[in-house]
Each structure stands twice: as C-alpha cells, then as structure tokens.
Design an enzyme around this catalytic site. Structure first.
Site, PDB file in Angstrom:
ATOM      1  N   HIS A 115       8.118  85.143  47.321  1.00 14.81           N
ATOM      2  CA  HIS A 115       6.864  84.753  46.674  1.00 14.81           C
ATOM      3  C   HIS A 115       5.749  85.779  46.897  1.00 14.81           C
ATOM      4  CE1 HIS A 115       4.145  81.702  44.976  1.00 14.81           C
ATOM      5  NE2 HIS A 115       3.266  82.036  45.912  1.00 14.81           N
ATOM      6  N   ASN A 155       3.087  89.462  32.400  1.00 11.53           N
ATOM      7  CA  ASN A 155       1.654  89.324  32.606  1.00 11.53           C
ATOM      8  C   ASN A 155       1.426  89.320  34.107  1.00 11.53           C
ATOM      9  OD1 ASN A 155       0.969  89.022  29.855  1.00 11.53           O
ATOM     10  ND2 ASN A 155       1.448  86.840  29.917  1.00 11.53           N
ATOM     11  N   HIS A 166       3.911  84.261  41.866  1.00  7.05           N
ATOM     12  CA  HIS A 166       5.302  84.636  42.181  1.00  7.05           C
ATOM     13  C   HIS A 166       5.742  85.692  41.157  1.00  7.05           C
ATOM     14  CE1 HIS A 166       9.242  83.318  44.081  1.00  7.05           C
ATOM     15  NE2 HIS A 166       9.584  84.279  43.223  1.00  7.05           N
ATOM     16  N   GLN A 170       8.658  87.547  31.405  1.00  7.55           N
ATOM     17  CA  GLN A 170       9.104  86.628  30.365  1.00  7.55           C
ATOM     18  C   GLN A 170       9.892  87.376  29.295  1.00  7.55           C
ATOM     19  OE1 GLN A 170       6.363  83.576  28.964  1.00  7.55           O
ATOM     20  NE2 GLN A 170       4.754  84.345  30.307  1.00  7.55           N
TER      21      GLN A 170
HETATM   22  O1  LIG Z   1       3.541  81.786  29.300  1.00  7.68           O
HETATM   23  P1  LIG Z   1       2.438  81.573  30.303  1.00  7.68           P
HETATM   24  O2  LIG Z   1       2.581  82.493  31.497  1.00  7.68           O
HETATM   25  O3  LIG Z   1       2.270  80.142  30.685  1.00  7.68           O
HETATM   26  O4  LIG Z   1       1.091  81.988  29.546  1.00  7.68           O
HETATM   27  C1  LIG Z   1       0.548  83.283  29.465  1.00  7.68           C
HETATM   28  O5  LIG Z   1       1.351  84.166  28.675  1.00  7.68           O
HETATM   29  C2  LIG Z   1       1.526  83.794  27.300  1.00  7.68           C
HETATM   30  C3  LIG Z   1       2.299  84.898  26.611  1.00  7.68           C
HETATM   31  O6  LIG Z   1       1.639  86.143  26.642  1.00  7.68           O
HETATM   32  C4  LIG Z   1       0.174  83.535  26.620  1.00  7.68           C
HETATM   33  O7  LIG Z   1       0.418  82.938  25.361  1.00  7.68           O
HETATM   34  C5  LIG Z   1      -0.725  82.604  27.433  1.00  7.68           C
HETATM   35  O8  LIG Z   1      -2.011  82.541  26.850  1.00  7.68           O
HETATM   36  C6  LIG Z   1      -0.834  83.142  28.877  1.00  7.68           C
HETATM   37  O9  LIG Z   1      -1.625  82.282  29.657  1.00  7.68           O
END
Ligand SMILES: O=P(O)(O)O[C@H]1O[C@H](CO)[C@@H](O)[C@H](O)[C@H]1O
Ligand SMILES: O=P(O)(O)O[C@H]1O[C@H](CO)[C@@H](O)[C@H](O)[C@H]1O
Lengths: 350, 350
Positions: A115, A155, A166, A170
């Site tokens: 983590h 992100n 953590h 995606q």
């Molecule tokens: O998917 P998460 O991490 O919940 O969400 C984050 O990434 C996504 C994809 O870039 C965005 O649409 C969301 O606004 C952001 O908060």
C-alpha cells in the site's frame, strides 16, 4: 532553422500527433501567484491498510474478497463507466441530437500488494511485472472481436482524481475509437503514406539529433518533452523500434520500459521533493480494426504541477474556450527534468 | 426517436459545435467518493480590500494606481500571455517542429468596484453595464486590422485558477484563430451551407420543442444544458436572434442578456449553497476575417463541481488520453439547475 527566439516570444506550436496547436508564453513565467494552493499529502502510508479496497485480503464494494496476491492483481472495476453487455442503439434527430450506445470493459490493476509504494519507489523487476500484466491484459481484451480500442492509464495523486493512494492503474477497453485516438490516427496515417515510415520514427530521429528536449535515451526507449507539450512537465515515451502495440515488445524491451518508467518517475518526484502527480497512459493501435501499420506505440505523461508541490497549472477559461496555453517552454522543462538526480529523494531519508 | 433509454445506458453523444464526441455513463453516478475534497472558501469579503490590485485607488504590479472607478474598470493585463508588438516569425523543420509567433492583447475587466460581490449578487442594471463594456471593448479591439479573434471570458473561483476574488473577467484578442474556434467554424459553416440557417438556430428550435434541457427561456435568450455537455453542470446560452457577435445586440437584448446571466448564476450558486465556480466565455465570429455569416453568438459555462461544494469532476486519465466522460446525464443536470430558486441563497441571511 529558427527565425525567432523561441525562448522569449509568444508563439504557437503544432502538436503533430493531434494536428492541434498550443500557445506558449515564455515571458510569462515571472507572473506572481496568489491563487489556489493544493494541500500537501503527508504520504506516510502503512504497508497494509485494512480500509483499502485494493490491499490483499480486503473486502471490495461488490462484497468479494481480494486474494492474498504477491505481485499485481487485476479485476473488473466495481464502478465501471463502460459495461460489457450494453446493446447496440442509436439516436439521430436532424443531425442535431446524435448519440450511440457504447460497450466496454473497465479494469483496475493493483501494481503491487504494498500500500505504501508508488511506481518510482518500486524495483525495476517489480515494474517489469506490471508491464507483463499490461501486455497480457491487452492480448486477452483484444481477443474480443467487438473491442476496438484499449486504453491503459494511471491517475496518480488525489489532485488527478485518484481516490485511493494504493498504487494502481486502469484499463478501459471499448467498442469505438475515442476522440484522441481518431486525431492521432489521422495524423500518423497521413505521415506514413507520405514518408513510408512512422511519424514518431521521423520525429524521434530529429529529436535525437537536436538533443534539446531529450530526458532519457536508452537502448529501446526515449523519454522527452515533446516540442508541443501543453502541461508544464509533460513528457512522451517513444519506443525506438516501430511497434504498433505493447504485444510486440520482447522481454528485453519490457525490462527497458520498466527501467525508463522508473527513471522518469524518480526524476519527477525529485523536482519538488514530492510524490509527483500525473495522468499517464499508452497510445497504441486500435485492435480488430484492419491494417494499423502506421501506429507507433507511445506513452504520454500529463503532470499538473507548475511552480511547486502545491501550485499547479490551471487549464481553464482561455484554455477551455480557445486554446491550451503554457508559460515555461518545453526546452526549459526538459532541462529541469533531465538535471534531476536519478536516486529517489526519499531513499536518503529512509 | 430514441431507440435506447438514454438515462440508463452508457453511450456517446456528438458535440455539434466541435464535431467531437463525449462519453456518458449514467449508471455510474452511484459511485462513492473517497478522493480529493476541495477547501470551502469562507467568502466573507470586505467591500474594499487594501491588498487587492483590482480595488479602486490601489497600486498595481506595474506601479500604476487604479482610478476611483464607479462602474467597471478595464486595463491591459500586467502579466499578459500575448503581447502587442511581437514580430512575425515561424519555424518549420521537416513538418515535425512547427511554430509561429502569435500577437495579441490581454485585458482585465473589474466588473464592479465592490470587492465583495460576484455576478449573481450584482443588480441587473450593473450587470448590463458589464455587457456594455464587453460590447465596446469588442468594437475597439476589432478596429485593429491584425486582430482576428477576441475571446471574452471569466474564471470564477480559486478552483478555476482565479487568483483574485474581486469580480473580474478577461479578454484575450489575438492574430490567429484558436483551436476551439476553428472546430466551431467548420461545423457551423457546413451546417449553414446545407441548411441556409445557422446551426444554433436549428438546434435551438429543436430544444425549444423538446423542453428537456431548457433552463431559462426569455424574450431574447435561452440557457440550456447542451445535449453533449461534458462538465456536470455545463450550460450554453444562445441568442434567439441569429447574430454573429456582441456588437449587434440592441439595448434591449443587452438588458435581457444581463437578466439571463443573473438568473443562471443565481441558480448555480443555489445548487450547493456556495459561490459556484466556473470558467465561462463567449464564442463569436472572428473579426477582420471575411464573411462570417454562419457564426451564431453563444456563451459556454464550464463549472467543475459534481457532487457538492467540495467534490468536483476530474477530467483526467481516460478523459485526457481518450475522450471526455460524464456520469450524470444532461437531462438530469438541466432538471437540477432549472428547479433551483431564482432568489440567491445569501439574500435571506443578509
Ligand atoms: O475511475 P476512478 O479512479 O474512480 O475515477 C477517476 O478516473 C476516471 C478515469 O479517468 C475519471 O472519469 C474520474 O473522474 C476520476 O475521478
Ligand atoms: O490570467 P490569470 O487569471 O492570472 O490566470 C488564469 O487564467 C488564465 C487564462 O485562462 C490561465 O492561463 C491561467 O492558468 C489561470 O491561472
């Protein structure tokens, strides 16, 4: 041949990948800042957090329990923006209200069970295992005929909308080509037809000759600040070999990619002695979509910070309504990133 | 005719003004939020702040003193991103490094001498005076042959990069057409050639028939959530009469625009009982640029908030690399904004 002094004068630069321009105002970096200051996250995290839905053994939103994974761990996003079973449908009223359903699969990848780590704090061998997962996930998602494009991204940092520290990334895979991909497709295809080589091969050769914007140059990859960077410390990772997607990378190339990622993100963290936030992701050829030879694999890093760990660049009024704009030049940014030590600032204080 | 349920199913929508698509994930609004929470500004400001460079009589960065102005006050930005005297110059190396100098004028407009107000808290008569200034500034800037486009905009709130809470907006006028304008030009021109009327006249007629996304509909203006809105509470203001730019508005139209601005921004503030941040700006015909009949004046509002006064929408990884994405639908957002009281939440507690 430059016929104006690019470091002094307001000018626009062409983004060859999108065909769009950005505005550069080099003289403006002296502007004082009285605006919003971000909160510094203290960033002392435990190796295991019982409340984290990504840590091994913990409960997730759908009620399931994470395995006691030892490397990385992949699962379908509990709050997916795209769903696998959406049926086809479309609306078109007078060409004015136009909509189409979109099908897709959203996945989450925990990079490590730890983590408390981030990519720049992981060993090259462990980052290499993340690259392996990206590769195998790409292959397995592409085996669905209806999937046309696969977006792998991360992100990093709460300032970039990341809601869990953590280390994770995606993958959104979907049935249509997204807008940015359509733009890059057009530009790369045009260049390829005209020059019989990929746009990024041509660009890379020129940048390696100039040496003004290069940050890392190793056997298989180059990291540089693109001539047309919009974000202050934006970078672009390009594979030296012209491959269309991640499935073509050899073991050796994957190891070199892991090294490049580590070296770039360590430099990033060192700029402001902070865990450097960014959104980063690969652009690669669409899948199940015919000949895509003109695509050249690359990875964008879009970090928001500008002056310090707490003052970011705002892409707001003029930028949203008219044109992306930056103050510090790409050349100056490359110099700052390149000159950072390649040892992580935290490793001395550990 | 809809052949899918637009309120339930992931889909894309076409932005007819830019020709680009956005991704809508209506089912995703149930997602819990554990990410970044913005700080609430307490927003108890004095009528006059001795440290504000916009208040009457105060010193500015260039050493000059503001006049004791009674309505609005316009001056050239002390840290202009564009400069008046930039000479022509360009670079083109192999079509890969392409740059051109850009000339322009950046101005700041203090909307009122009162440091403690915002547009929704100002009287209609005083907002009308701001509209007058926009109109006269547009005319005087356009009298420079070399200026091709004039961007009038406002960044409101520190979350939108605004570094001074004194109510003010900006104008950036420049020698080339910015990217967003080029996109809207292409779309509007195509429609106009084909349909012998402006794109937004056609769109407005359809929206007024549907009544699903309308917020305000008065004699001269309509405020609505566009079908393709990307930001959660994004809105579009359209003039009922097809005019190409602000110089064509009559006294009566300007007063109605002031009323519309007041009514829209009061509703915005009431959604989360907070001074609602946004970037907003007009899109209008380029100047000194030949026939622009197909342009239809309009104004975009891009507010970042999503769930509360402190939780915004992050346009990050997927959005930056692939495609803008939203969760709540345009129809739902329109309903929320429309249903707000038209009296400012603060006026009861004054
Ligand atoms: O998917 P998460 O991490 O919940 O969400 C984050 O990434 C996504 C994809 O870039 C965005 O649409 C969301 O606004 C952001 O908060
Ligand atoms: O001009 P200001 O208010 O100093 O700055 C603000 O608006 C500008 C125009 O949208 C942006 O470029 C800046 O990032 C933002 O902080």
């Amino acid at each position: 041949m430059l016929d104006f002094t690019i470091n002094d004068v307001p000018h626009t630069r062409l983004n060859i990948l999108t065909g769009e321009r950005i505005l550069v105002s080099p003289h403006r970096s002296k502007r004082p800042w009285q605006g919003q200051v971000e909160e510094l996250s203290l960033d002392k995290r435990p190796e295991y957090d019982p409340n984290c839905y990504l840590c091994p053994g913990n409960k997730r939103a759908d009620g399931s329990e994470n395995p006691y994974y030892k490397e990385s761990f992949v699962f379908v996003n509990d709050f997916s923006a795209l769903l696998k079973d959406t049926e086809e449908g479309n609306i078109n009223e007078e060409g004015l209200l136009v909509a189409e359903t979109e099908r897709g699969i959203c996945k989450v990848i925990a990079f490590t069970p730890r983590h408390d780590l981030t990519l720049p704090e992981m060993d090259v061998e462990d980052i290499k295992k993340v690259v392996d997962v990206w590769q195998s996930e790409f292959t397995s998602l592409a085996s669905n005929e209806w999937i046309k494009y696969i977006q792998i991204f991360e992100n990093k940092g709460s300032i970039m909308g990341c809601s869990n520290p953590h280390p994770h990334g995606q993958i959104w895979a979907e049935s249509k080509l997204p807008m940015e991909i359509l733009k890059e497709e057009k530009q790369q295809q045009e260049y390829f037809l005209k020059n019989k080589k990929s746009l990024l091969s041509g660009y890379l050769a020129l940048e390696l000759k100039k040496k003004e914007r290069i940050i890392i140059d190793n056997e298989h990859f180059v990291a540089l600040v693109p001539f047309w960077a919009a974000w202050p410390f934006e970078t672009l990772l390009i594979s030296k070999r012209h491959v269309t997607d991640i499935t073509e990378f050899s073991e050796e190339e994957k190891l070199d990619l892991a090294r490049t990622l580590q070296q770039l993100t360590i430099r990033y963290d060192n700029i402001f002695s902070t865990s450097f936030p960014y959104s980063a992701g690969m652009h690669q050829a669409p899948v199940n979509n015919g000949n895509q030879d003109f695509w050249h694999w690359h990875m964008h890093f879009y970090p928001p910070l500008l002056r310090s760990a707490t003052v970011k660049k705002f892409m707001v009024g003029y930028e949203m309504l008219a044109n992306p704009q930056r103050d510090i030049t790409a050349e100056k940014a490359a110099e700052i990133i390149r000159n950072q030590p390649t040892t992580h600032y935290k490793s001395n204080t550990k």
